[in-house]
Design an enzyme around this catalytic site. Structure first.
Site, PDB file in Angstrom:
ATOM      1  N   TYR A  33       0.826  -1.208   0.000  1.00 15.06           N
ATOM      2  CA  TYR A  33       0.000   0.000   0.000  1.00 15.06           C
ATOM      3  C   TYR A  33       0.857   1.252   0.000  1.00 15.06           C
ATOM      4  CZ  TYR A  33       0.757   0.970   5.029  1.00 15.06           C
ATOM      5  OH  TYR A  33       1.304   1.288   6.247  1.00 15.06           O
ATOM      6  N   LYS A 151       6.425  -2.021   1.805  1.00 16.54           N
ATOM      7  CA  LYS A 151       5.259  -1.445   2.501  1.00 16.54           C
ATOM      8  C   LYS A 151       4.061  -2.379   2.368  1.00 16.54           C
ATOM      9  CE  LYS A 151       3.163   3.120   3.212  1.00 16.54           C
ATOM     10  NZ  LYS A 151       3.254   3.123   4.655  1.00 16.54           N
ATOM     11  N   GLU A 183      11.675   2.216  14.400  1.00 17.80           N
ATOM     12  CA  GLU A 183      10.837   3.318  13.901  1.00 17.80           C
ATOM     13  C   GLU A 183       9.545   3.348  14.711  1.00 17.80           C
ATOM     14  OE1 GLU A 183       9.692   2.482   9.782  1.00 17.80           O
ATOM     15  OE2 GLU A 183       9.637   0.351  10.230  1.00 17.80           O
ATOM     16  N   LEU A 207      10.924   1.173   7.209  1.00 20.30           N
ATOM     17  CA  LEU A 207      10.360   1.660   5.950  1.00 20.30           C
ATOM     18  C   LEU A 207      11.165   2.888   5.502  1.00 20.30           C
ATOM     19  CD1 LEU A 207       7.956   1.177   3.966  1.00 20.30           C
ATOM     20  CD2 LEU A 207       6.924   3.162   5.037  1.00 20.30           C
TER      21      LEU A 207
HETATM   22  N1  PDD Z   1       2.765   4.990   7.372  1.00 27.39           N
HETATM   23  N2  PDD Z   1       7.429   3.711   8.997  1.00 27.39           N
HETATM   24  C1  PDD Z   1       6.288   3.002   8.986  1.00 27.39           C
HETATM   25  C2  PDD Z   1       6.247   1.699   9.701  1.00 27.39           C
HETATM   26  C3  PDD Z   1       5.146   3.507   8.333  1.00 27.39           C
HETATM   27  O1  PDD Z   1       4.006   2.792   8.310  1.00 27.39           O
HETATM   28  C4  PDD Z   1       5.214   4.771   7.684  1.00 27.39           C
HETATM   29  C5  PDD Z   1       4.045   5.352   6.939  1.00 27.39           C
HETATM   30  C6  PDD Z   1       6.435   5.485   7.734  1.00 27.39           C
HETATM   31  C7  PDD Z   1       6.599   6.822   7.076  1.00 27.39           C
HETATM   32  O2  PDD Z   1       6.644   6.711   5.664  1.00 27.39           O
HETATM   33  P1  PDD Z   1       6.131   7.898   4.736  1.00 27.39           P
HETATM   34  O3  PDD Z   1       6.896   9.108   5.129  1.00 27.39           O
HETATM   35  O4  PDD Z   1       6.489   7.444   3.374  1.00 27.39           O
HETATM   36  O5  PDD Z   1       4.663   8.032   4.971  1.00 27.39           O
HETATM   37  C8  PDD Z   1       7.515   4.914   8.387  1.00 27.39           C
HETATM   38  C9  PDD Z   1       1.604   5.435   6.642  1.00 27.39           C
HETATM   39  C10 PDD Z   1       1.447   6.905   6.638  1.00 27.39           C
HETATM   40  C11 PDD Z   1       0.373   4.686   7.155  1.00 27.39           C
HETATM   41  O6  PDD Z   1       0.520   3.500   7.385  1.00 27.39           O
HETATM   42  O7  PDD Z   1      -0.702   5.264   7.285  1.00 27.39           O
END
Ligand code: PDD
Length: 287
Positions: A33, A151, A183, A207
């Protein structure tokens, strides 16, 4: 208001959109996703999300459901149809459904991926009260699988982490593996000490955040000092300030870690400045 969503080539009211019960996203979490934010009706860092989606699909040997240009057109059409000014677009691609349950991947010639997109309307996202207050964080063990760079929709443990945080009266959790912070449950983690920003380097353990990349570039351009290295929760608890980054919350100040107040317990100057710069620059570059 009933949302219009996108499923496998069709724009439909959310109440009419359907995916098979045999879909591998549903049965096996065999799906990836992306979440792209929308500000002023425009997409933030669409390119970064499209490139990461392609990488996630490649790593899992999954077919691309459509071209990048088609993906952009779908995102834009959903923003328009649902009249989104501030919010998010959720995109999911699964390995599809071959009409039964089997651990073995289906033949990609006959089983096409499922693609679903929907909008989340969040007026006031850029100016959220949560970002002014800052987040309280607890630490939890990181027991996720070893390919967190992909992801995938395997979000049960991150969901449990948010529930553990909630039960502890906090807002979110940072995960710790072998003594080091990996994270946040849905964001990348940083702390600041003596003006220096410390964050974990990229690897399969976390991620590769699209917001992380943009924020580190902007921090560098603003002459801020950055060190990418492993760090412990104890170090972070001694920090002057801390923050997280994600597409859904941009730069979110952290004001407490495992009960230890950071600085004066309000969002720190570097987190506030980075949030401002990130929002300004993102709006300018939005498409
Ligand atoms: N989550 N680490 C994890 C485990 C995440 O699920 C996310 C993003 C990030 C940040 O990635 P980005 O800057 O590309 O959004 C880091 C999204 C926002 C979610 O699951 O809703």
């Amino acid at each position: 208001m009933t949302r219009t969503v996108y499923v496998n080539g069709e724009y439909l009211p959310e109440t009419e959109a359907k995916v098979s019960i045999f879909d591998r996203g549903f049965l096996m979490a065999d799906a990836v996703y992306e979440v792209t934010s929308v500000l002023g009706g425009k997409l933030i860092d669409f390119e970064g999300h499209a490139v990461r989606l392609k990488r996630s699909l490649d790593e899992l040997d999954m077919q691309e459901p459509c071209t990048k240009d088609e993906l952009l057109a779908i995102h834009r059409k959903l923003v328009e149809l649902n009249d989104i000014d501030e919010g998010m677009i959720y995109l999911q691609v699964t390995r599809g459904s071959d009409g039964d349950r089997d651990f073995v991947f289906p033949d990609p010639e006959t089983t096409k991926p499922t693609i679903v997109l929907f909008t989340q309307n969040k007026p006031g996202l850029a100016d959220s009260p949560a970002s002014k207050k800052g987040a309280k964080i607890i630490s939890i063990e990181d027991i996720r699988w070893g390919r967190r760079d992909i992801k995938t929709v395997q979000l049960l443990y991150p969901s449990m982490g948010k529930m553990m945080a909630k039960a502890a009266g906090a807002d979110d959790a940072w995960m710790v593996e072998d003594g080091y912070v990996t994270e946040g449950t849905s964001n990348n983690a940083y702390y600041v000490k003596n003006g220096k920003i410390i964050t974990r380097p990229l690897s399969n353990d976390i991620l590769h955040g699209i917001t992380r990349k943009a924020v580190l570039r902007l921090a560098q351009e603003a002459q801020m000092e950055i060190e990418e290295r492993l760090f412990t929760i104890d170090e972070a608890k001694e920090a002057d300030e801390a923050f997280t980054t994600s597409a859904s919350a941009f730069v979110m100040p952290v004001v407490e870690i495992d009960g230890a107040m950071l600085g004066d317990g309000t969002p720190g100057p570097i987190a506030k400045r980075l949030r401002e710069i990130y929002l300004d620059e993102s709006r300018k570059a939005a498409i």
